[in-house]
Scaffold this motif. Structure first.
Motif, PDB file in Angstrom:
ATOM      1  N   ILE A  11      67.135 -60.587 -57.386  1.00 37.62           N
ATOM      2  CA  ILE A  11      66.947 -59.121 -57.450  1.00 37.62           C
ATOM      3  C   ILE A  11      67.168 -58.462 -56.090  1.00 37.62           C
ATOM      4  O   ILE A  11      66.763 -57.341 -55.863  1.00 37.62           O
ATOM      5  N   ARG A  12      67.847 -59.194 -55.183  1.00 42.61           N
ATOM      6  CA  ARG A  12      68.098 -58.674 -53.837  1.00 42.61           C
ATOM      7  C   ARG A  12      68.924 -57.396 -53.908  1.00 42.61           C
ATOM      8  O   ARG A  12      69.912 -57.321 -54.635  1.00 42.61           O
ATOM      9  N   THR A  13      68.496 -56.369 -53.181  1.00 37.92           N
ATOM     10  CA  THR A  13      69.265 -55.126 -53.087  1.00 37.92           C
ATOM     11  C   THR A  13      69.231 -54.674 -51.627  1.00 37.92           C
ATOM     12  O   THR A  13      68.515 -55.270 -50.808  1.00 37.92           O
ATOM     13  N   GLU A  14      69.931 -53.620 -51.323  1.00 33.11           N
ATOM     14  CA  GLU A  14      69.895 -53.058 -49.964  1.00 33.11           C
ATOM     15  C   GLU A  14      68.450 -52.722 -49.569  1.00 33.11           C
ATOM     16  O   GLU A  14      68.049 -52.850 -48.423  1.00 33.11           O
ATOM     17  N   GLU A  15      67.665 -52.294 -50.572  1.00 36.95           N
ATOM     18  CA  GLU A  15      66.265 -51.929 -50.329  1.00 36.95           C
ATOM     19  C   GLU A  15      65.418 -53.145 -49.965  1.00 36.95           C
ATOM     20  O   GLU A  15      64.692 -53.144 -48.982  1.00 36.95           O
ATOM     21  N   THR A  16      65.537 -54.217 -50.790  1.00 37.18           N
ATOM     22  CA  THR A  16      64.678 -55.385 -50.576  1.00 37.18           C
ATOM     23  C   THR A  16      65.000 -56.055 -49.246  1.00 37.18           C
ATOM     24  O   THR A  16      64.128 -56.632 -48.613  1.00 37.18           O
ATOM     25  N   ARG A  28      65.437 -54.755 -46.539  1.00 38.84           N
ATOM     26  CA  ARG A  28      64.703 -54.106 -45.445  1.00 38.84           C
ATOM     27  C   ARG A  28      63.193 -54.316 -45.509  1.00 38.84           C
ATOM     28  O   ARG A  28      62.474 -53.882 -44.620  1.00 38.84           O
ATOM     29  N   THR A  29      62.685 -54.957 -46.572  1.00 40.36           N
ATOM     30  CA  THR A  29      61.231 -55.159 -46.645  1.00 40.36           C
ATOM     31  C   THR A  29      60.793 -56.162 -45.581  1.00 40.36           C
ATOM     32  O   THR A  29      61.578 -56.995 -45.142  1.00 40.36           O
ATOM     33  N   LYS A  30      59.520 -56.081 -45.218  1.00 42.82           N
ATOM     34  CA  LYS A  30      58.992 -56.935 -44.151  1.00 42.82           C
ATOM     35  C   LYS A  30      58.646 -58.309 -44.672  1.00 42.82           C
ATOM     36  O   LYS A  30      57.513 -58.581 -45.045  1.00 42.82           O
ATOM     37  N   LYS A  31      59.640 -59.162 -44.745  1.00 43.25           N
ATOM     38  CA  LYS A  31      59.386 -60.498 -45.260  1.00 43.25           C
ATOM     39  C   LYS A  31      58.889 -61.393 -44.124  1.00 43.25           C
ATOM     40  O   LYS A  31      59.105 -61.112 -42.956  1.00 43.25           O
ATOM     41  N   ILE A  32      58.292 -62.489 -44.516  1.00 43.41           N
ATOM     42  CA  ILE A  32      57.740 -63.406 -43.540  1.00 43.41           C
ATOM     43  C   ILE A  32      58.877 -64.150 -42.816  1.00 43.41           C
ATOM     44  O   ILE A  32      59.913 -64.406 -43.412  1.00 43.41           O
ATOM     45  N   GLU A  33      58.698 -64.460 -41.531  1.00 45.20           N
ATOM     46  CA  GLU A  33      59.773 -65.115 -40.775  1.00 45.20           C
ATOM     47  C   GLU A  33      59.918 -66.583 -41.166  1.00 45.20           C
ATOM     48  O   GLU A  33      58.937 -67.277 -41.436  1.00 45.20           O
ATOM     49  N   MET A  34      61.149 -67.077 -41.137  1.00 42.71           N
ATOM     50  CA  MET A  34      61.428 -68.466 -41.529  1.00 42.71           C
ATOM     51  C   MET A  34      60.782 -69.463 -40.561  1.00 42.71           C
ATOM     52  O   MET A  34      60.317 -70.522 -40.964  1.00 42.71           O
ATOM     53  N   SER A  35      60.723 -69.110 -39.277  1.00 41.91           N
ATOM     54  CA  SER A  35      60.157 -70.039 -38.297  1.00 41.91           C
ATOM     55  C   SER A  35      58.671 -70.247 -38.545  1.00 41.91           C
ATOM     56  O   SER A  35      58.095 -71.258 -38.165  1.00 41.91           O
ATOM     57  N   TYR A  36      58.038 -69.272 -39.203  1.00 40.35           N
ATOM     58  CA  TYR A  36      56.606 -69.338 -39.466  1.00 40.35           C
ATOM     59  C   TYR A  36      56.308 -70.015 -40.806  1.00 40.35           C
ATOM     60  O   TYR A  36      55.454 -70.884 -40.929  1.00 40.35           O
ATOM     61  N   MET A  55      71.068 -66.054 -44.683  1.00 41.27           N
ATOM     62  CA  MET A  55      70.151 -65.347 -45.591  1.00 41.27           C
ATOM     63  C   MET A  55      69.356 -64.259 -44.870  1.00 41.27           C
ATOM     64  O   MET A  55      69.147 -64.325 -43.663  1.00 41.27           O
ATOM     65  N   ASP A  56      68.830 -63.333 -45.665  1.00 34.35           N
ATOM     66  CA  ASP A  56      68.023 -62.235 -45.130  1.00 34.35           C
ATOM     67  C   ASP A  56      66.552 -62.608 -45.089  1.00 34.35           C
ATOM     68  O   ASP A  56      65.702 -61.831 -45.526  1.00 34.35           O
ATOM     69  N   VAL A  57      66.254 -63.797 -44.580  1.00 39.79           N
ATOM     70  CA  VAL A  57      64.839 -64.154 -44.430  1.00 39.79           C
ATOM     71  C   VAL A  57      64.244 -63.358 -43.268  1.00 39.79           C
ATOM     72  O   VAL A  57      64.962 -62.962 -42.352  1.00 39.79           O
ATOM     73  N   GLY A  58      62.942 -63.164 -43.302  1.00 40.66           N
ATOM     74  CA  GLY A  58      62.267 -62.488 -42.202  1.00 40.66           C
ATOM     75  C   GLY A  58      62.682 -61.043 -42.059  1.00 40.66           C
ATOM     76  O   GLY A  58      63.273 -60.439 -42.956  1.00 40.66           O
TER      77      GLY A  58
END
Ligand code: SAM
Length: 367
Positions: free
Chosen positions: A349-354, A356-364, A228-231
């Motif tokens: 609603i995941r796209t190429e744009e989303t 790249r957003t600064k999501k929170i890291e999974m380890s945190y 997944m694209d987490v973080g």
């Protein structure tokens, strides 16, 4: 020496102190969000530290010796975690998963487990208490965890191939020691142990069938997770994802599988049973078949921020409410308002744009 700038610090401070509604909401009773989804599960990150550096989760280049993990004073204490869990349980949460970081790195975790095991759901039943671990410390701790009241364990293991596993955990940790942890958990009385394998194309997808074969008939349940694209640090690309449908096809070609009914509404993994009755596997398709519409999970970060989605960009600072002396009623009311206003459905609603957003890291935030 100048301090290294770490983008994740910005994310961790991007939080809000929750609003306490002027007219208090009921501090008890089930909560529904804007899409009618109830709050049922709480994942609690008990530490942001990990002794592995899985390349897709805590890559060494970012989580290096200069990385600033949270200081001890920032962490929620066991009393604070227990207090919040009690409030969440009164609001309908019946399942707790302790995670991280690596949860077994948190000192005296069994004490917290004992405290949580004493809590009850709104219906007066014990909470379903589970833990996700890389198993590096499980052989040492399994008995104490069981005695403290932990009910179930999930172990992460991305490959049985020594070279592949060591490269993925990036700290040269051997497969055999994870297996020892799984065996110790089994000996301590844990049953139906779940084994999570994150599948990344070109990295460990060649090991899928071997993993299924190894645990078929063992009573343990391997769950294959789409990468997944987490973080914001794992360099995710759609091309790295092996769709669950393909995973099922690969395994079924050698060991025929039949689709099985979910255990309950909102179960994350899709269940597939071996046609010969020798057990089951699960697939978690958060990329190719988003399950936002049934997502009942809330997440509590290590220092007490409430996140309503794994892919969130900011959280709600419950610790500040607690440490500024707010009553249980006020905090429960604030939690109610946050959940009532929840709209998240990132994976739909995941796209190429989303991506790249600064999501929170999974380890945190906790996996
Ligand atoms: N340290 C513990 C462990 O290894 O299980 C708990 C925390 S870890 C973040 C929880 C789970 O998240 C692990 O099974 C891990 O493989 C999974 N995970 C981490 N990053 C992921 C990603 N980008 N995509 C899918 N799963 C991921």
């Amino acid at each position: 020496m100048t301090a290294k700038v770490i983008p994740l610090v910005d994310q961790r401070t991007a939080n809000r102190v929750p609003v306490i509604p002027a007219h208090a909401l009921s501090p008890v009773g089930a909560l529904a969000d804007t899409r009618g989804r109830l709050m049922r599960d709480l994942r609690i990150s008990v530490t942001d530290r990990c002794n592995f550096r899985c390349t897709y989760c805590m890559p060494k280049e970012i989580f290096d010796k200069d990385y600033q993990f949270l200081p001890q004073t920032e962490l929620l204490s066991f009393e604070e975690i227990t207090r919040l869990t009690r409030l969440f349980a009164a609001h309908g949460v019946n399942k707790i998963r302790l995670t991280g970081g690596e949860p077994l790195l948190r000192k005296n975790l069994e004490v917290l487990i004992e405290m949580l095991a004493a809590l009850k759901t709104h219906e007066g039943k014990p909470l379903d208490l589970t833990l996700t671990t890389n198993a590096s410390l499980l052989a040492k701790k399994a008995k104490a965890l069981k005695a403290a009241g932990l009910q179930r364990v999930t172990v992460s293991l991305d490959s049985l191939d020594e070279a592949v596993f060591r490269a993925m955990n990036d700290v040269d940790f051997p497969v055999a020691d994870v297996i020892k942890g799984i065996d110790a958990a089994h000996d301590a009385g844990f049953t139906a142990i779940k084994i999570n394998m994150v599948v990344k194309k070109g990295v460990n997808d060649q090991d899928i069938v071997a993993m299924a074969r190894r645990f078929k008939g063992s009573g343990h349940i391997v769950r294959f997770i789409e990468f997944m694209d987490v973080g914001a640090s794992n360099g995710w690309r759609m091309n790295d994802v092996v769709p669950s449908a393909e995973i099922v096809r690969m395994i079924s070609a050698e060991m025929p599988l039949i689709e099985a009914e979910p255990n309950y509404t909102g179960e994350v993994a899709e269940r597939w049973a071996y046609a010969d009755g020798s057990g089951e596997i699960g697939v978690i398709s958060s990329v190719t078949q988003a399950f936002c519409s049934t997502c009942t999970r809330a997440r509590l970060s290590t220092e007490g921020k409430l996140y309503t989605c794994l892919f969130a960009q900011s959280g709600h600072d419950l610790r500040t409410l607690m440490r500024s002396g707010k009553s249980d009623e006020k905090i429960a009311s604030a939690i109610g308002l946050i959940w009532n206003q929840r709209e998240d459905r990132y994976s739909e609603i995941r796209t190429e744009e989303t991506v790249r957003t600064k999501k929170i890291e999974m380890s945190y935030i906790g996996g």
